[in-house]
Design a protein around this motif. Sequence first.
Motif, short mmCIF file in Angstrom:
data_model
loop_
_atom_site.label_atom_id
_atom_site.label_comp_id
_atom_site.label_asym_id
_atom_site.label_seq_id
_atom_site.Cartn_x
_atom_site.Cartn_y
_atom_site.Cartn_z
N ALA A 1 0.82 -1.21 0.00
CA ALA A 1 0.00 0.00 0.00
C ALA A 1 0.86 1.27 0.00
O ALA A 1 2.00 1.26 0.45
CB ALA A 1 -0.92 0.00 1.21
N PHE A 2 0.28 2.35 -0.51
CA PHE A 2 0.92 3.66 -0.52
C PHE A 2 0.12 4.58 0.40
O PHE A 2 -0.90 5.13 -0.01
CB PHE A 2 0.97 4.23 -1.93
N PRO A 3 0.56 4.76 1.65
CA PRO A 3 -0.25 5.49 2.64
C PRO A 3 -0.66 6.89 2.21
O PRO A 3 -1.81 7.29 2.43
CB PRO A 3 0.66 5.53 3.87
N LEU A 4 0.24 7.64 1.59
CA LEU A 4 -0.09 9.02 1.21
C LEU A 4 -1.12 9.06 0.08
O LEU A 4 -1.87 10.03 -0.03
CB LEU A 4 1.17 9.78 0.81
N GLU A 5 -1.14 8.02 -0.74
CA GLU A 5 -2.13 7.98 -1.81
C GLU A 5 -3.47 7.48 -1.28
O GLU A 5 -4.53 7.92 -1.74
CB GLU A 5 -1.64 7.08 -2.95
N LEU A 6 -3.44 6.59 -0.31
CA LEU A 6 -4.68 6.08 0.27
C LEU A 6 -5.43 7.15 1.05
O LEU A 6 -6.63 7.02 1.29
CB LEU A 6 -4.38 4.89 1.19
N ALA A 7 -4.71 8.20 1.44
CA ALA A 7 -5.34 9.29 2.19
C ALA A 7 -6.11 10.25 1.29
O ALA A 7 -6.85 11.11 1.78
CB ALA A 7 -4.28 10.06 2.98
N ARG A 8 -5.95 10.10 -0.03
CA ARG A 8 -6.61 11.00 -0.97
C ARG A 8 -8.06 10.59 -1.19
O ARG A 8 -8.49 9.49 -0.82
CB ARG A 8 -5.86 11.00 -2.31
N THR A 9 -8.82 11.48 -1.84
CA THR A 9 -10.23 11.18 -2.11
C THR A 9 -10.38 10.18 -3.25
O THR A 9 -11.46 9.62 -3.44
CB THR A 9 -10.99 12.47 -2.47
N LYS A 10 -9.32 9.98 -4.04
CA LYS A 10 -9.32 8.99 -5.12
C LYS A 10 -8.15 8.03 -4.91
O LYS A 10 -7.20 7.99 -5.70
CB LYS A 10 -9.21 9.68 -6.48
N PRO A 11 -8.18 7.25 -3.83
CA PRO A 11 -7.01 6.43 -3.46
C PRO A 11 -6.64 5.38 -4.51
O PRO A 11 -5.46 5.11 -4.71
CB PRO A 11 -7.44 5.78 -2.15
N TYR A 12 -7.63 4.79 -5.16
CA TYR A 12 -7.33 3.76 -6.16
C TYR A 12 -6.56 4.37 -7.33
O TYR A 12 -5.53 3.85 -7.77
CB TYR A 12 -8.62 3.12 -6.62
N GLN A 13 -7.06 5.50 -7.81
CA GLN A 13 -6.42 6.18 -8.95
C GLN A 13 -4.99 6.60 -8.60
O GLN A 13 -4.06 6.35 -9.37
CB GLN A 13 -7.23 7.41 -9.34
N TYR A 14 -4.80 7.20 -7.41
CA TYR A 14 -3.48 7.69 -7.07
C TYR A 14 -2.51 6.56 -6.76
O TYR A 14 -1.30 6.67 -7.01
CB TYR A 14 -3.58 8.67 -5.90
N SER A 15 -3.00 5.46 -6.23
CA SER A 15 -2.13 4.31 -5.99
C SER A 15 -1.63 3.72 -7.29
O SER A 15 -0.46 3.36 -7.43
CB SER A 15 -2.87 3.25 -5.18
N LEU A 16 -2.53 3.62 -8.28
CA LEU A 16 -2.11 3.09 -9.58
C LEU A 16 -1.15 4.06 -10.26
O LEU A 16 -0.23 3.64 -10.94
CB LEU A 16 -3.33 2.86 -10.49
#
Length: 216
Positions: free
Chosen positions: A201-216
């Motif tokens: 997991a990418f914690p800073l991306e999971l904190a966003r409103t679009k976590p799936y998009q930012y993680s990818l």
Amino acid sequence: HDYYSEGKYWFPDPENPDGPYIRKDGETNPNNFMQHQEALVRFNQIGGALASAYLITGEEKYAEHFVKHVKAWYIDEETKMNPHMNYSQAVKGISPGRSTGVIDGLHMIEAARGIKVLSGSPSFPPEMEDEVIDWFRSYLDWMNTSDLGMDERKAPNNHAVNWAVQAATFADLVGDMDTIRWVQNEFKTVYLPNMQREDGAFPLELARTKPYQYSL
């Protein structure tokens, strides 16, 4: 000739309509200026498709048409883009351009890779190729030395990774092995150990409103 865009998550403040914009993460303001980005996205898609067609078929018509776009963006004095993004993702009342705007350069990656494919094509003579290489060398220098570029390079999240993807691609095009080695080392010593947990997991991306998009 300067590329310009506005941050898409920024809106007028209802409490102060004439004041600085406020951020609404994950919500896109359809009234912000994004036409340059849209043009760059289209160029990137066209460049990738035409270069792929040329690589697969060997038919010169694909290279010839791609070169028309390459000349418009990087060579012709009347139309070419300046090799920087000083005014990317501007925010009214806050900044005329931000380090986060460097991410817009992602939309030149397929075009840059396609330009490598053009090398040797009759439609892309060496003197033209040299001009395009010089443009990307100047842009890469801006990424490595400007305040905006250096701030983006040090970001703790996807922005640094997106900086690195661009830098590695453009460095490969211009033959800058120092930048490529820097990115390789950063991947091993910073991106994996600092941005990604052991579970992937990418914690800073999971904190966003679009976590799936930012993680990818």
